[in-house]
Design a protein around this motif. Sequence first.
Motif, mmCIF file in Angstrom:
data_model
loop_
_atom_site.group_PDB
_atom_site.id
_atom_site.type_symbol
_atom_site.label_atom_id
_atom_site.label_comp_id
_atom_site.label_asym_id
_atom_site.label_seq_id
_atom_site.Cartn_x
_atom_site.Cartn_y
_atom_site.Cartn_z
ATOM 1 N N VAL A 77 -1.094 19.472 -15.830
ATOM 2 C CA VAL A 77 -2.188 20.439 -15.846
ATOM 3 C C VAL A 77 -1.631 21.860 -15.748
ATOM 4 N N ARG A 78 -0.630 22.012 -14.861
ATOM 5 C CA ARG A 78 -0.028 23.341 -14.681
ATOM 6 C C ARG A 78 0.600 23.847 -15.987
ATOM 7 N N LEU A 79 1.329 22.930 -16.645
ATOM 8 C CA LEU A 79 1.963 23.319 -17.902
ATOM 9 C C LEU A 79 0.924 23.644 -18.971
ATOM 10 N N ALA A 80 -0.139 22.821 -18.995
ATOM 11 C CA ALA A 80 -1.204 23.065 -19.978
ATOM 12 C C ALA A 80 -1.856 24.416 -19.729
ATOM 13 N N ASN A 81 -2.089 24.711 -18.431
ATOM 14 C CA ASN A 81 -2.692 26.003 -18.088
ATOM 15 C C ASN A 81 -1.761 27.155 -18.455
ATOM 16 N N GLU A 82 -0.463 26.925 -18.214
ATOM 17 C CA GLU A 82 0.520 27.974 -18.525
ATOM 18 C C GLU A 82 0.584 28.228 -20.026
ATOM 19 N N LEU A 83 0.585 27.144 -20.788
ATOM 20 C CA LEU A 83 0.653 27.283 -22.243
ATOM 21 C C LEU A 83 -0.607 27.915 -22.809
ATOM 22 N N ASN A 84 -1.711 27.757 -22.108
ATOM 23 C CA ASN A 84 -2.977 28.295 -22.606
ATOM 24 C C ASN A 84 -3.350 29.625 -21.949
ATOM 25 N N THR A 85 -2.411 30.185 -21.195
ATOM 26 C CA THR A 85 -2.661 31.490 -20.585
ATOM 27 C C THR A 85 -2.474 32.598 -21.618
ATOM 28 N N CYS A 86 -3.414 33.490 -21.654
ATOM 29 C CA CYS A 86 -3.322 34.619 -22.571
ATOM 30 C C CYS A 86 -3.714 35.901 -21.822
ATOM 31 N N PHE A 87 -3.450 37.030 -22.432
ATOM 32 C CA PHE A 87 -3.718 38.320 -21.805
ATOM 33 C C PHE A 87 -4.319 39.256 -22.856
ATOM 34 N N TYR A 88 -5.226 40.087 -22.413
ATOM 35 C CA TYR A 88 -5.754 41.074 -23.342
ATOM 36 C C TYR A 88 -5.923 42.423 -22.626
ATOM 37 N N ALA A 89 -5.717 43.483 -23.408
ATOM 38 C CA ALA A 89 -5.863 44.842 -22.889
ATOM 39 C C ALA A 89 -6.684 45.653 -23.868
ATOM 40 N N LYS A 119 1.270 13.917 -8.865
ATOM 41 C CA LYS A 119 2.190 15.042 -9.029
ATOM 42 C C LYS A 119 2.447 15.310 -10.509
ATOM 43 N N ALA A 120 2.661 14.215 -11.265
ATOM 44 C CA ALA A 120 2.912 14.362 -12.706
ATOM 45 C C ALA A 120 1.685 14.946 -13.408
ATOM 46 N N GLN A 121 0.499 14.470 -12.976
ATOM 47 C CA GLN A 121 -0.727 14.994 -13.583
ATOM 48 C C GLN A 121 -0.910 16.473 -13.261
ATOM 49 N N THR A 148 0.830 -1.204 0.000
ATOM 50 C CA THR A 148 0.000 0.000 0.000
ATOM 51 C C THR A 148 0.864 1.253 0.000
ATOM 52 N N ASN A 149 1.945 1.192 0.823
ATOM 53 C CA ASN A 149 2.858 2.337 0.875
ATOM 54 C C ASN A 149 3.515 2.585 -0.478
ATOM 55 N N VAL A 150 3.934 1.459 -1.119
ATOM 56 C CA VAL A 150 4.555 1.583 -2.443
ATOM 57 C C VAL A 150 3.546 2.154 -3.430
ATOM 58 N N ASN A 151 2.325 1.584 -3.387
ATOM 59 C CA ASN A 151 1.292 2.058 -4.301
ATOM 60 C C ASN A 151 0.955 3.527 -4.039
ATOM 61 N N THR A 152 0.947 3.872 -2.740
ATOM 62 C CA THR A 152 0.655 5.263 -2.392
ATOM 63 C C THR A 152 1.709 6.200 -2.971
ATOM 64 N N ALA A 153 2.982 5.775 -2.874
ATOM 65 C CA ALA A 153 4.071 6.587 -3.430
ATOM 66 C C ALA A 153 3.912 6.725 -4.946
ATOM 67 N N VAL A 154 3.549 5.586 -5.586
ATOM 68 C CA VAL A 154 3.358 5.618 -7.042
ATOM 69 C C VAL A 154 2.200 6.547 -7.396
ATOM 70 N N VAL A 155 1.117 6.411 -6.618
ATOM 71 C CA VAL A 155 -0.058 7.255 -6.872
ATOM 72 C C VAL A 155 0.293 8.731 -6.694
ATOM 73 N N LYS A 156 1.066 9.007 -5.637
ATOM 74 C CA LYS A 156 1.466 10.397 -5.395
ATOM 75 C C LYS A 156 2.290 10.941 -6.555
ATOM 76 N N GLU A 157 3.196 10.093 -7.073
ATOM 77 C CA GLU A 157 4.008 10.514 -8.207
ATOM 78 C C GLU A 157 3.143 10.774 -9.433
ATOM 79 N N LYS A 158 2.154 9.877 -9.631
ATOM 80 C CA LYS A 158 1.271 10.056 -10.777
ATOM 81 C C LYS A 158 0.448 11.330 -10.635
#
Length: 291
Positions: free
Chosen positions: A186-198, A180-182, A168-178
């Motif tokens: 998501v963060r990178l996707a949000n960053e790439l899709n960030t735009c600004f308008y004025a 974290k990766a997800q 369970t501990n191993v699986n928990t670590a794997v899940v946490k890594e997954k």
Amino acid sequence: MKTIKLFALCWVVLAMMPACQRMSQADEQTAEDSIATELNDSLATALAEKDSLMALMTEISDGMMQIKQMQDVVNSVNISGETPDRKAQLRNDIVVIKKSIEERNKRLAELEKRLTQSTNYTSEMKKTIASLKKQLEEQKSTIDDLTSQLAKAHVEIENLNKSVDSLTNVNTAVVKEKVKAQEESVRLANELNTCFYAVGSKKELKANKIIETGFLRKTKIMEGDFERSYFTKADKRTLSVVPLHSKKAQVMSKHPAGSYEIVEEGNVKSLHIINPSKFWEYSNYLIVKID
């Protein structure tokens, strides 16, 4: 005169004889009744003891069947694979049976003690009691063996639980890594899709160092020095309409033709993004001058 006295004495003796006979008969009847009562009490005691013995025999026989069923259950399944509730029930059943065996042993000892002090302790009863003692010993031995099996299974279960915890501990670590990766994805996707308008007037845009103008000079967008706080942050994936709140509007930033259109609604314009991926191809910043 003497004859008269003798006659009177004889009459008295004869008169007393029936009464004496009646008294003797009464004593005999009382003695017989006492003997009969004693015999009845003895018979009742013997029957009661026999009934107690028979009832105990039945209980022990039922107990043998119950233990046999328990033994079959334990031997026919893998205890370690049983659910916690099932194992708990098995342990509870064994505790109840052990208490029943102790109670029957106690009752058998009391019954044997009473019988040894009476005349009802026949050789047949002695054999019966000896047989019951043997059966109770066998029951106790079987229950002790089942208890040991459950205890052993408990140890195996504990070891299994440790293994499960480790996995369970191993699986928990794997899940946490997954996760974290997800999250990073998501963060990178949000960053790439960030735009600004004025959207602002020429004066406002110039004051915030977004555009630069001068006498006989063409208006141009300043690179990097503009006031970013003046821009509105948005998401390319969801931004489709930019309200302009003006009758006149000019797009200052570079966006491919055909990727957007300026629509007038009630003398007020708004910018509609038709093709987001194409629209944001050259810049993540949209600058619109209004008058």
